[in-house]
Design a protein around this motif. Structure first.
Motif, PDB file in Angstrom:
ATOM      1  N   PRO A 183      34.867-108.140 -48.647  1.00  0.00           N
ATOM      2  CA  PRO A 183      33.880-109.077 -48.087  1.00  0.00           C
ATOM      3  C   PRO A 183      32.791-107.977 -47.672  1.00  0.00           C
ATOM      4  O   PRO A 183      31.594-108.568 -47.567  1.00  0.00           O
ATOM      5  N   LEU A 184      33.085-106.911 -47.371  1.00  0.00           N
ATOM      6  CA  LEU A 184      32.186-105.782 -46.678  1.00  0.00           C
ATOM      7  C   LEU A 184      31.582-105.113 -47.862  1.00  0.00           C
ATOM      8  O   LEU A 184      30.758-104.017 -47.675  1.00  0.00           O
ATOM      9  N   LYS A 185      31.989-105.243 -49.209  1.00  0.00           N
ATOM     10  CA  LYS A 185      31.308-104.626 -50.145  1.00  0.00           C
ATOM     11  C   LYS A 185      31.894-102.933 -50.066  1.00  0.00           C
ATOM     12  O   LYS A 185      31.009-102.315 -50.677  1.00  0.00           O
ATOM     13  N   ASN A 186      32.929-102.712 -49.551  1.00  0.00           N
ATOM     14  CA  ASN A 186      33.357-101.489 -49.600  1.00  0.00           C
ATOM     15  C   ASN A 186      34.839-101.508 -49.695  1.00  0.00           C
ATOM     16  O   ASN A 186      35.815-100.848 -48.985  1.00  0.00           O
ATOM     17  N   THR A 187      35.334-101.967 -50.835  1.00  0.00           N
ATOM     18  CA  THR A 187      36.599-102.172 -51.280  1.00  0.00           C
ATOM     19  C   THR A 187      37.514-100.901 -51.187  1.00  0.00           C
ATOM     20  O   THR A 187      37.190 -99.883 -51.714  1.00  0.00           O
ATOM     21  N   ALA A 188      38.552-101.007 -50.591  1.00  0.00           N
ATOM     22  CA  ALA A 188      39.741 -99.879 -50.668  1.00  0.00           C
ATOM     23  C   ALA A 188      40.997-100.461 -50.958  1.00  0.00           C
ATOM     24  O   ALA A 188      41.454-101.678 -50.610  1.00  0.00           O
ATOM     25  N   ARG A 189      41.731 -99.749 -51.783  1.00  0.00           N
ATOM     26  CA  ARG A 189      43.234-100.271 -52.319  1.00  0.00           C
ATOM     27  C   ARG A 189      44.104 -99.633 -51.415  1.00  0.00           C
ATOM     28  O   ARG A 189      44.205 -98.115 -51.384  1.00  0.00           O
ATOM     29  N   VAL A 190      44.988-100.217 -50.640  1.00  0.00           N
ATOM     30  CA  VAL A 190      45.762 -99.439 -50.049  1.00  0.00           C
ATOM     31  C   VAL A 190      47.468-100.121 -49.966  1.00  0.00           C
ATOM     32  O   VAL A 190      47.215-101.086 -50.609  1.00  0.00           O
ATOM     33  N   ALA A 191      48.403 -99.536 -49.270  1.00  0.00           N
ATOM     34  CA  ALA A 191      49.657-100.195 -49.442  1.00  0.00           C
ATOM     35  C   ALA A 191      49.539-101.420 -48.638  1.00  0.00           C
ATOM     36  O   ALA A 191      49.027-101.725 -47.672  1.00  0.00           O
ATOM     37  N   SER A 192      50.393-102.310 -49.172  1.00  0.00           N
ATOM     38  CA  SER A 192      50.733-103.658 -48.380  1.00  0.00           C
ATOM     39  C   SER A 192      51.610-103.426 -47.487  1.00  0.00           C
ATOM     40  O   SER A 192      52.621-103.196 -47.607  1.00  0.00           O
ATOM     41  N   SER A 218      47.577-103.977 -43.250  1.00  0.00           N
ATOM     42  CA  SER A 218      46.571-104.441 -44.321  1.00  0.00           C
ATOM     43  C   SER A 218      46.533-105.733 -44.563  1.00  0.00           C
ATOM     44  O   SER A 218      45.299-106.186 -45.054  1.00  0.00           O
ATOM     45  N   ARG A 219      47.515-106.344 -44.511  1.00  0.00           N
ATOM     46  CA  ARG A 219      47.434-107.831 -44.593  1.00  0.00           C
ATOM     47  C   ARG A 219      46.543-108.772 -43.574  1.00  0.00           C
ATOM     48  O   ARG A 219      45.956-109.515 -43.617  1.00  0.00           O
ATOM     49  N   GLU A 220      46.853-108.121 -42.492  1.00  0.00           N
ATOM     50  CA  GLU A 220      46.089-108.717 -41.165  1.00  0.00           C
ATOM     51  C   GLU A 220      44.708-108.504 -41.391  1.00  0.00           C
ATOM     52  O   GLU A 220      43.709-109.200 -41.114  1.00  0.00           O
ATOM     53  N   VAL A 221      44.243-107.140 -41.867  1.00  0.00           N
ATOM     54  CA  VAL A 221      42.685-106.825 -41.979  1.00  0.00           C
ATOM     55  C   VAL A 221      42.136-107.753 -43.163  1.00  0.00           C
ATOM     56  O   VAL A 221      41.057-108.333 -43.031  1.00  0.00           O
ATOM     57  N   VAL A 222      42.993-108.122 -44.136  1.00  0.00           N
ATOM     58  CA  VAL A 222      42.388-109.031 -45.338  1.00  0.00           C
ATOM     59  C   VAL A 222      42.320-110.456 -44.843  1.00  0.00           C
ATOM     60  O   VAL A 222      41.061-110.897 -44.976  1.00  0.00           O
ATOM     61  N   GLU A 223      43.472-110.891 -43.973  1.00  0.00           N
ATOM     62  CA  GLU A 223      43.053-112.159 -43.256  1.00  0.00           C
ATOM     63  C   GLU A 223      41.927-112.246 -42.363  1.00  0.00           C
ATOM     64  O   GLU A 223      41.160-113.310 -42.451  1.00  0.00           O
ATOM     65  N   ILE A 224      41.751-111.477 -41.496  1.00  0.00           N
ATOM     66  CA  ILE A 224      40.473-111.537 -40.636  1.00  0.00           C
ATOM     67  C   ILE A 224      39.282-111.340 -41.318  1.00  0.00           C
ATOM     68  O   ILE A 224      38.621-112.252 -41.004  1.00  0.00           O
ATOM     69  N   LEU A 225      39.015-110.237 -42.477  1.00  0.00           N
ATOM     70  CA  LEU A 225      37.686-110.131 -43.267  1.00  0.00           C
ATOM     71  C   LEU A 225      37.470-111.491 -43.962  1.00  0.00           C
ATOM     72  O   LEU A 225      36.444-112.097 -44.056  1.00  0.00           O
ATOM     73  N   ASN A 226      38.582-112.149 -44.731  1.00  0.00           N
ATOM     74  CA  ASN A 226      38.487-113.368 -45.726  1.00  0.00           C
ATOM     75  C   ASN A 226      38.141-114.481 -44.885  1.00  0.00           C
ATOM     76  O   ASN A 226      37.723-115.507 -45.100  1.00  0.00           O
ATOM     77  N   GLY A 227      38.564-114.303 -43.404  1.00  0.00           N
ATOM     78  CA  GLY A 227      38.262-115.493 -42.368  1.00  0.00           C
ATOM     79  C   GLY A 227      36.627-115.475 -41.685  1.00  0.00           C
ATOM     80  O   GLY A 227      36.522-116.280 -40.873  1.00  0.00           O
ATOM     81  N   GLY A 228      35.984-114.562 -42.269  1.00  0.00           N
ATOM     82  CA  GLY A 228      34.459-114.335 -41.570  1.00  0.00           C
ATOM     83  C   GLY A 228      34.412-113.436 -40.659  1.00  0.00           C
ATOM     84  O   GLY A 228      33.440-113.213 -40.212  1.00  0.00           O
ATOM     85  N   GLY A 229      35.583-112.444 -40.358  1.00  0.00           N
ATOM     86  CA  GLY A 229      35.376-111.519 -39.503  1.00  0.00           C
ATOM     87  C   GLY A 229      34.319-110.396 -39.971  1.00  0.00           C
ATOM     88  O   GLY A 229      34.050-110.058 -41.205  1.00  0.00           O
ATOM     89  N   GLU A 230      34.085-109.408 -38.961  1.00  0.00           N
ATOM     90  CA  GLU A 230      33.245-108.226 -39.479  1.00  0.00           C
ATOM     91  C   GLU A 230      34.035-107.074 -39.237  1.00  0.00           C
ATOM     92  O   GLU A 230      35.311-107.187 -38.604  1.00  0.00           O
ATOM     93  N   PHE A 231      33.455-105.858 -39.457  1.00  0.00           N
ATOM     94  CA  PHE A 231      34.125-104.506 -39.265  1.00  0.00           C
ATOM     95  C   PHE A 231      34.596-104.329 -37.913  1.00  0.00           C
ATOM     96  O   PHE A 231      35.785-103.800 -37.708  1.00  0.00           O
TER      97      PHE A 231
END
Length: 324
Positions: A234-243, A247-260
């Protein structure tokens, strides 16, 4: 031993068209030297070293292990307090390094000093348009990163099967295929798609000489191609990392409208370094590619190079046998 000669190997003075990617915290002397000694191009990561003086020492350590060409990665990223790039450049040049892999921002501001001192530049790109621009500013080769890669794949989501031939048909300088490569089948495919070699990060991270903890290597061996996460989308700075749980918590927070700011502590680089050094794969964010699904052992880096070249030659011969 079988050799595969390409415009890249000829221009850069190496035996095999295999490059070890410049990985933060991983690209150290032992790994880079082992890859180069086997005929590939090993790369020391400049900013893994805390100061330019430390980089000079690391290059000296590598030189004690091999007399073959070694490259240095210099990643150029926007920062509130940027590293002393001028000093790192000077350290690279004064150490006699003649191959530099640049990544991140436009390498043009760094080109003049490197070119004046006979340094060849490989620039890492994630799109054809950026590769074309890199050629125009004078780089000697580009490394084109498909969507499969570890780290930052860009925002276009173009996989290597399309990106590699799209780049090679537009460029006149050597193209190194990056993202998704771990064996001879991949090298053979890259050459058929028009590339002049391959760049591998995750595969070399999972070798005997890699400085990461053994538990990290075993995690890669056990993982599948499905075990990565794309963070910062969502921040237009995609990075592929280990699951993992972080990392799953980061995805959940940002997909929920969170910011950096809401994930800053979770993605801190110091936590990722702790993963590699202490071996707790849940301690932070760490980069790994989808290609981990093709990695099933922890050989020496030299064995990786030799095996991939032999496999690629066999695959190319097998494919030629299909023609009647």
């Amino acid at each position: 031993m079988t050799t595969l000669s390409t415009p890249f190997t000829k221009a850069f003075g190496i035996e095999h068209p295999i490059v070890q990617g410049g990985m933060m915290w991983v690209g150290r002397a032992e790994l880079a030297a082992a890859v180069s000694e086997a005929g590939g191009l090993g790369i020391i990561t400049a900013l893994t070293q805390p100061t330019p003086a430390d980089l000079v020492k690391e290059i000296e350590r590598a030189r004690e292990l091999t007399s073959k060409p070694i490259g240095v990665n210099l990643t150029i990223l926007p920062s509130i307090t940027p590293p002393p790039y001028d000093d790192y450049r000077r350290a690279i040049i004064d150490s006699g390094i003649t191959i530099v892999e640049t990544a991140g921002a436009n390498p043009e501001p760094h080109m003049e000093m490197f070119k004046e001192n006979g340094v060849k530049i490989i620039h890492k790109c994630t799109s054809v348009r950026h590769a074309i621009k890199a050629e125009k500013v004078g780089v000697d080769a580009v490394s084109i990163d498909g969507f499969e890669c570890a780290g930052h794949p860009g925002e276009d989501d173009v996989p290597g099967l399309v990106l590699i031939p799209a780049a090679t048909q537009r460029l006149s300088i050597p193209v190194i295929a990056s993202g998704g490569f771990a064996d001879g089948r991949g090298l053979a495919a890259a050459l058929v798609l028009g590339a002049d070699g391959i760049n591998m990060g995750t595969r070399f991270m999972c070798t005997e000489e890699s400085p990461v903890a053994e538990s990290v290597k075993q995690r890669i061996v056990e993982a599948t191609e499905l075990d990565t996460e794309l963070i910062f989308r969502p921040l237009k700075n995609t990075a592929r990392v280990a699951s993992n749980s972080v990392s799953r918590e980061v995805v959940e927070i940002l997909n929920g409208g969170g910011e950096f700011a809401d994930v800053r502590d979770l993605v801190a680089g110091a936590r990722g370094r702790t993963v590699f050094e202490n071996g707790d794969t849940e301690a932070g964010i760490w980069s790994v590619g989808m290609v981990q699904g093709l990695i099933h052992d922890v050989p020496s880096a030299g064995d990786v190079v030799r095996r991939i070249v032999a496999e690629a030659a066999a695959e190319l011969q097998r494919a030629s046998g299909l023609i009647h």
